[in-house]
Design a protein around this motif. Structure first.
Motif, mmCIF file in Angstrom:
data_model
loop_
_atom_site.group_PDB
_atom_site.id
_atom_site.type_symbol
_atom_site.label_atom_id
_atom_site.label_comp_id
_atom_site.label_asym_id
_atom_site.label_seq_id
_atom_site.Cartn_x
_atom_site.Cartn_y
_atom_site.Cartn_z
ATOM 1 N N PHE A 198 27.280 37.629 39.730
ATOM 2 C CA PHE A 198 28.636 37.479 39.245
ATOM 3 C C PHE A 198 29.551 38.454 39.979
ATOM 4 O O PHE A 198 29.104 39.480 40.503
ATOM 5 C CB PHE A 198 28.703 37.710 37.742
ATOM 6 N N ILE A 199 30.835 38.130 40.004
ATOM 7 C CA ILE A 199 31.746 38.851 40.900
ATOM 8 C C ILE A 199 32.797 39.683 40.173
ATOM 9 O O ILE A 199 33.621 40.340 40.825
ATOM 10 C CB ILE A 199 32.442 37.876 41.869
ATOM 11 N N ALA A 200 32.796 39.691 38.843
ATOM 12 C CA ALA A 200 33.807 40.446 38.088
ATOM 13 C C ALA A 200 33.366 40.503 36.631
ATOM 14 O O ALA A 200 32.407 39.842 36.218
ATOM 15 C CB ALA A 200 35.193 39.797 38.203
ATOM 16 N N LEU A 201 34.090 41.298 35.862
ATOM 17 C CA LEU A 201 33.936 41.355 34.411
ATOM 18 C C LEU A 201 35.249 40.914 33.786
ATOM 19 O O LEU A 201 36.328 41.289 34.249
ATOM 20 C CB LEU A 201 33.634 42.785 33.950
ATOM 21 N N GLY A 207 36.323 27.677 41.576
ATOM 22 C CA GLY A 207 36.749 28.122 40.260
ATOM 23 C C GLY A 207 35.985 29.367 39.838
ATOM 24 O O GLY A 207 34.751 29.394 39.942
ATOM 25 N N LEU A 208 36.698 30.385 39.378
ATOM 26 C CA LEU A 208 36.076 31.610 38.885
ATOM 27 C C LEU A 208 35.914 31.451 37.383
ATOM 28 O O LEU A 208 36.852 31.646 36.613
ATOM 29 C CB LEU A 208 36.930 32.826 39.247
ATOM 30 N N SER A 209 34.715 31.051 36.985
ATOM 31 C CA SER A 209 34.441 30.638 35.616
ATOM 32 C C SER A 209 33.933 31.815 34.798
ATOM 33 O O SER A 209 33.099 32.592 35.258
ATOM 34 C CB SER A 209 33.411 29.504 35.615
ATOM 35 N N CYS A 210 34.428 31.917 33.565
ATOM 36 C CA CYS A 210 34.211 33.113 32.755
ATOM 37 C C CYS A 210 33.228 32.872 31.616
ATOM 38 O O CYS A 210 33.231 31.820 30.975
ATOM 39 C CB CYS A 210 35.536 33.562 32.131
ATOM 40 N N GLY A 224 30.684 33.090 38.962
ATOM 41 C CA GLY A 224 30.639 33.611 37.612
ATOM 42 C C GLY A 224 31.387 34.918 37.419
ATOM 43 O O GLY A 224 31.314 35.821 38.255
ATOM 44 N N ILE A 225 32.082 35.014 36.295
ATOM 45 C CA ILE A 225 32.711 36.254 35.836
ATOM 46 C C ILE A 225 32.058 36.616 34.504
ATOM 47 O O ILE A 225 32.069 35.830 33.556
ATOM 48 C CB ILE A 225 34.226 36.095 35.698
#
Length: 270
Positions: A110-113, A54-57, A85-86
């Motif tokens: 983390f892998i994104a914004l 899950g890509l959790s924000c 983490g995003i």
């Protein structure tokens, strides 16, 4: 077939009970929480729906952090590798926001914004966002944002794919842009923008399979097979509910794999 959830969040109590989410709680039947939900509950929901990762924000808005980057880092660590983490940031102070984004990527891994424009009630082309778009391109991470109408009790104008996503993609051709929530009622616009720009993608969060617009299903089956990522918007929709009826979409095995995990692996570098 294991899936990656491109848009979900392990919620804090102050996020899940926020007044702006009252409409979503009403639609989904989700009750207000009385204590912070355990990470184990999120992992159990992922297991029940066949979600591998899950890509959790994080969540930041004008009143501050609803799920801070450091809180999210704790959830990720506790998940035993099941969450990534995003980042979120406070866009009102661009230099500090860029600094925090770099910290989240380089130190918290983390892998994104993710930026949710309706939280700020500022169109996605507002000048306050542009230093962050530049930083994402330089860091080699995707920008995740919201398109379509706003389910929470905030105005919807900021979710229009045209002109906003189209303009950002023109200004930042080096930037991967993942547009969550399909774009309804402007789904056709969203598809057109994804077709036009090599690095613009759509994720299906906030919609169950049975509610995907017909034009999105046609796109997914055909020329958009490399452009659409699966997402839930958990905890508003559980993975099991989001994926119920997947077999009725008529996806061949390769397209289903791309949709459920392959496109996310490529775009997010997983």
């Amino acid at each position: 077939m294991p899936a990656i959830d491109a848009w979900m969040q392990h919620p804090s109590l102050r996020f899940i009970n926020h007044e702006m989410l009252a409409s979503l709680r009403r639609w989904t039947g989700l009750e207000k929480f009385t204590e912070d939900p355990p990470v184990a509950a999120t992992i159990a929901a992922m297991d029940a729906g066949g979600i591998e990762l899950g890509l959790s924000c994080a969540w930041y808005g004008p009143e501050g952090a609803l799920v801070s980057n450091d809180e999210l880092a704790g959830f990720v660590e506790e998940s035993g590798g099941r969450l990534r983490g995003i980042a979120g940031v406070d866009i009102r102070r661009p230099v500090a926001a860029v600094r925090e984004l770099r910290r989240a990527v380089t130190e918290l891994r983390f892998i994104a914004l993710r930026i949710v424009p309706w939280l700020w009630e500022l169109e996605p082309t507002n000048r306050l966002y542009y230093p962050l778009y530049t930083a994402c391109a330089e860091l080699g991470i995707p920008l995740c944002t919201q398109v379509g109408h706003t389910g929470p009790l905030r105005p919807s104008e900021t979710g229009r794919p045209i002109p906003y996503i189209d303009r950002i993609a023109l200004d930042f051709p080096e930037l991967d842009i993942v547009c969550g929530h399909i774009g309804y009622p402007w789904t056709t616009e969203m598809i057109a923008v994804a077709d036009k720009h090599e690095r613009v993608y759509i994720d299906t969060s906030a919609y169950t399979v049975r509610r995907y617009p017909a034009e999105l299903v046609d796109y997914l089956r055909g020329r958009g097979r490399g452009k659409v990522l699966f997402g839930t918007n958990y905890p508003m929709i559980t993975p099991a509910k989001a994926l119920d009826g997947l077999g009725e979409l008529g996806l061949d095995e390769e397209t289903a794999e791309l949709f459920l995990s392959g496109n996310a692996k490529r775009v997010f570098g997983l």
